[in-house]
Design an enzyme around this catalytic site. Structure first.
Site, PDB file in Angstrom:
ATOM      1  N   CYS A   1       0.820  -1.217   0.000  1.00 56.76           N
ATOM      2  CA  CYS A   1       0.000   0.000   0.000  1.00 56.76           C
ATOM      3  C   CYS A   1       0.851   1.263   0.000  1.00 56.76           C
ATOM      4  O   CYS A   1       0.666   2.156  -0.813  1.00 56.76           O
ATOM      5  CB  CYS A   1      -0.936  -0.010   1.203  1.00 56.76           C
ATOM      6  SG  CYS A   1      -1.935   1.490   1.347  1.00 56.76           S
TER       7      CYS A   1
ATOM      8  N   CYS B   1      -1.687   1.705  -2.901  1.00 58.18           N
ATOM      9  CA  CYS B   1      -2.701   2.743  -2.709  1.00 58.18           C
ATOM     10  C   CYS B   1      -2.137   4.156  -2.617  1.00 58.18           C
ATOM     11  O   CYS B   1      -2.668   5.082  -3.219  1.00 58.18           O
ATOM     12  CB  CYS B   1      -3.509   2.481  -1.441  1.00 58.18           C
ATOM     13  SG  CYS B   1      -3.418   0.855  -0.734  1.00 58.18           S
TER      14      CYS B   1
ATOM     15  N   LYS C   1      -0.336   5.417  -5.863  1.00 56.55           N
ATOM     16  CA  LYS C   1      -1.416   5.444  -6.863  1.00 56.55           C
ATOM     17  C   LYS C   1      -2.326   6.652  -6.663  1.00 56.55           C
ATOM     18  O   LYS C   1      -2.715   7.336  -7.620  1.00 56.55           O
ATOM     19  CB  LYS C   1      -2.200   4.125  -6.781  1.00 56.55           C
ATOM     20  CG  LYS C   1      -3.342   3.957  -7.781  1.00 56.55           C
ATOM     21  CD  LYS C   1      -4.678   4.472  -7.243  1.00 56.55           C
ATOM     22  CE  LYS C   1      -5.085   3.871  -5.933  1.00 56.55           C
ATOM     23  NZ  LYS C   1      -5.482   2.468  -6.008  1.00 56.55           N
TER      24      LYS C   1
ATOM     25  N   TYR D   1      -9.439  -3.719 -10.874  1.00 52.42           N
ATOM     26  CA  TYR D   1      -9.426  -2.301 -10.497  1.00 52.42           C
ATOM     27  C   TYR D   1      -8.074  -1.651 -10.765  1.00 52.42           C
ATOM     28  O   TYR D   1      -8.005  -0.471 -11.118  1.00 52.42           O
ATOM     29  CB  TYR D   1      -9.862  -2.117  -9.043  1.00 52.42           C
ATOM     30  CG  TYR D   1      -8.883  -2.576  -7.991  1.00 52.42           C
ATOM     31  CD1 TYR D   1      -7.970  -1.691  -7.436  1.00 52.42           C
ATOM     32  CD2 TYR D   1      -8.892  -3.888  -7.531  1.00 52.42           C
ATOM     33  CE1 TYR D   1      -7.085  -2.093  -6.456  1.00 52.42           C
ATOM     34  CE2 TYR D   1      -8.000  -4.307  -6.553  1.00 52.42           C
ATOM     35  CZ  TYR D   1      -7.100  -3.406  -6.019  1.00 52.42           C
ATOM     36  OH  TYR D   1      -6.213  -3.816  -5.066  1.00 52.42           O
TER      37      TYR D   1
ATOM     38  N   GLU E   1      -7.730   1.706 -13.066  1.00 52.80           N
ATOM     39  CA  GLU E   1      -7.157   2.885 -12.411  1.00 52.80           C
ATOM     40  C   GLU E   1      -5.966   3.424 -13.194  1.00 52.80           C
ATOM     41  O   GLU E   1      -5.893   4.622 -13.502  1.00 52.80           O
ATOM     42  CB  GLU E   1      -6.738   2.539 -10.982  1.00 52.80           C
ATOM     43  CG  GLU E   1      -7.902   2.350 -10.022  1.00 52.80           C
ATOM     44  CD  GLU E   1      -7.473   1.941  -8.636  1.00 52.80           C
ATOM     45  OE1 GLU E   1      -8.257   2.121  -7.696  1.00 52.80           O
ATOM     46  OE2 GLU E   1      -6.344   1.418  -8.474  1.00 52.80           O
TER      47      GLU E   1
ATOM     48  N   HIS F   1     -27.480  20.755   0.660  1.00 54.68           N
ATOM     49  CA  HIS F   1     -27.677  21.271  -0.696  1.00 54.68           C
ATOM     50  C   HIS F   1     -26.744  22.452  -0.974  1.00 54.68           C
ATOM     51  O   HIS F   1     -26.554  23.293  -0.115  1.00 54.68           O
ATOM     52  CB  HIS F   1     -29.142  21.724  -0.846  1.00 54.68           C
ATOM     53  CG  HIS F   1     -29.464  22.211  -2.220  1.00 54.68           C
ATOM     54  ND1 HIS F   1     -29.676  21.354  -3.275  1.00 54.68           N
ATOM     55  CD2 HIS F   1     -29.595  23.462  -2.713  1.00 54.68           C
ATOM     56  CE1 HIS F   1     -29.935  22.058  -4.359  1.00 54.68           C
ATOM     57  NE2 HIS F   1     -29.894  23.354  -4.032  1.00 54.68           N
TER      58      HIS F   1
ATOM     59  N   GLU G   1     -26.489  14.539  -1.324  1.00 59.98           N
ATOM     60  CA  GLU G   1     -27.916  14.687  -1.041  1.00 59.98           C
ATOM     61  C   GLU G   1     -28.761  13.788  -1.927  1.00 59.98           C
ATOM     62  O   GLU G   1     -29.897  13.431  -1.575  1.00 59.98           O
ATOM     63  CB  GLU G   1     -28.362  16.138  -1.217  1.00 59.98           C
ATOM     64  CG  GLU G   1     -28.382  16.625  -2.659  1.00 59.98           C
ATOM     65  CD  GLU G   1     -28.908  18.051  -2.774  1.00 59.98           C
ATOM     66  OE1 GLU G   1     -30.010  18.309  -2.294  1.00 59.98           O
ATOM     67  OE2 GLU G   1     -28.182  18.883  -3.341  1.00 59.98           O
TER      68      GLU G   1
END
Length: 505
Positions: A63, A68, A71, A198, A202, A467, A472
């Site tokens: 990682c 991760c 990346k 993935y 990516e 909002h 939302e």
């Protein structure tokens, strides 16, 4: 005891014995200094255990070093470049913008090096012993590291995985993996990314935004085949709109040279050439080859992954395994959570029932362009588990305000954001949430908490919306459901009749 020969000419009785160095003993011996192993060791130390971490490479594991973290740095770089491209839509003129891969590599490497140091300091601050080297089992709870022997009352194997490369001609010689991606100091003109998981999508998205012309080679009809088809379908559309070409076919060979490479497809599907780089993202394999697991009595699957039960126990008593090496859910936070739970059970007095890792409702983000965020069951999985009559789905598609047509530049594609709720039972408990679009990676965490607590569609609808935001939309998906009873003839306004429209649609 090791017997020594007597010196030449001396009496045989002059032979002597010396005692070999005693093994170093620990309460908890952790093999693997990645995120999961370090988290488990530090939690054990917090409970008072004498813990040791063994790592042969840089602390932080995949990682931090080649996963991760670097990346996400590259994802951020591509996102900044996207914002610059659209800046004129907001009245901002940015002239002469360019991307320097060598510069970001230097900054990214410095960042990773700093994190390596932080991990080392954290181990020291937690009073965890760190041993650098390659561990090899010499018994069920004993390992050799160089000329040292270490034992543990409990042993954890958390050595992680590495990218695998298919056994086809030219792949090893001419291709790179995700590890090699982080060694690039320039952006290739053309790249073939081979893989449908993935990591493949990516890196394909990052490279395309940074200036490469990317072809993504997949064996099946779509990438990310285990994920919700509605989101994947939209991701494919967004990738193609960004200029990525999706090639359906399986590579049987890589030919060419360092300057220009060709992907040869099986079944006579032709060749695709002219690539500066061919990047394989075709899966990962556990890093267990040097451990000598049979010496510890640890059973492995045909894939090489270590076989464990629900409590992370291997086939050898007192030896545990977690993270990528077990092949369950290869995510850093999953390994961290499992490692901490294990230490709470072994050293903190927690019960087994309370410390079993729950692999349901694990939120997951794919840092594609745009990002994809999912948690829980797909619609197909929910139907298979609960039956079609028990499953209801609710969907919403919208344009994030950032991309409203008034703020786009000439020729810019208008991305849309999509969300899908998968609900089960008469109470419509939310068991799946699947999204794609700007900022969904930052939205998912809080909703995953609600799902893990058993939230229903009515619970979602009871929340006052923020909002204007994309989040939302998840609490305003029609049809609205009340948490209380209404008269059968009560009037419920439709979503379209709300006085404040959510966002540009």
């Amino acid at each position: 005891r090791l017997a020594l020969r007597a010196a030449p000419g001396a009496s045989p009785h002059a032979a002597s014995c010396v005692r070999m160095a005693a093994p170093e003993e620990f309460d908890y011996l952790v093999i693997g200094g990645g995120s999961g192993g370090i988290a488990s060791a530090r939690r054990a130390a917090a409970h008072g255990a004498r813990a040791c971490v063994i790592e042969r490479s840089r602390l932080g594991g995949t990682c931090v070093n080649v996963g991760c973290v670097p990346k996400k740095v590259m994802f951020n770089a591509a996102t900044v470049l996207e914002m610059i491209h659209q800046s004129e839509g907001y009245g901002i003129s940015v002239g002469g913008a360019s991307f320097d891969m060598k510069a970001i590599k230097a900054k990214r490497d410095a960042y990773v090096t700093r994190l390596n140091g932080i991990y080392a300091n954290n181990l020291a601050n937690s009073d965890v012993t760190f041993v650098e080297g390659d561990a090899r089992f010499t018994g069920p709870k004993t390992v050799a590291v160089g000329d040292r022997t270490l034992t543990g009352k409990s042993v954890l194997i958390a050595v992680g995985g590495r990218p695998s490369v298919p056994d086809i001609p030219g792949a090893a010689e001419l291709g790179i993996t995700s590890d090699g991606f982080f060694e690039l100091d320039s952006v290739p003109d053309r790249v073939a990314v081979i893989g449908s998981g993935y990591i493949a999508v990516e890196l394909a998205g990052i490279l395309q935004v940074l200036g490469s012309k990317v072809d993504l080679f997949i064996r099946g009809a779509t990438p990310l085949r285990s994920m919700e088809s509605d989101v994947v379908e939209r991701l494919v559309g967004e990738m193609e709109a960004a200029g990525i070409t999706i090639v359906r076919g399986e590579a049987e060979a890589i030919s060419g040279d360092a300057a220009s490479k060709t992907v040869v497809l099986k079944d006579g599907k032709g060749e695709h050439g002219g690539y500066g780089q061919v990047l394989f993202a075709t899966g990962r394999e556990p890093v267990t080859g040097s451990l000598d697991l049979p010496a510890a009595g640890v059973e492995t699957a045909p894939s090489g992954h270590i076989v464990v039960d629900a409590a992370s126990r291997t086939s050898s008593e007192g030896v545990y395994a977690l993270g990528d090496v077990i092949g369950r859910i290869d995510l850093t936070p999953t390994a961290i959570a499992a490692g901490r739970l294990l230490s709470d059970r072994l050293f903190g007095g927690a019960s087994e029932a309370d410390t079993l890792m729950d692999y349901d409702f694990v939120p997951t983000v794919v840092f594609s362009h745009p990002p994809l965020a999912v948690c829980g069951l797909t619609e197909a999985e929910a139907i298979a588990r609960h039956g079609p009559d028990a499953v209801a789905v609710h969907k919403s598609t919208w344009v994030n305000m950032l991309y409203s047509r008034e703020f786009l530049v000439d020729g810019q594609h208008m991305p849309k954001t999509f969300a899908k709720l998968v609900c089960v039972g008469p109470e419509q408990r939310v068991v799946g949430l699947h999204m794609i679009g700007l900022a969904v990676d930052e939205i998912l965490q809080g909703f995953a908490l609600a799902m893990k607590m058993g939230a229903t569609k009515a619970d979602f609808d009871s929340v006052v919306a923020i909002h204007p935001t994309s989040s939302e939309e998840l609490v305003t998906i029609p049809p609205w459901q009340a948490k209380y009873s209404l008269r059968p003839d009560a009037y419920t306004p439709s979503y379209e009749e709300e006085p404040v429209p959510a966002k540009a649609r």
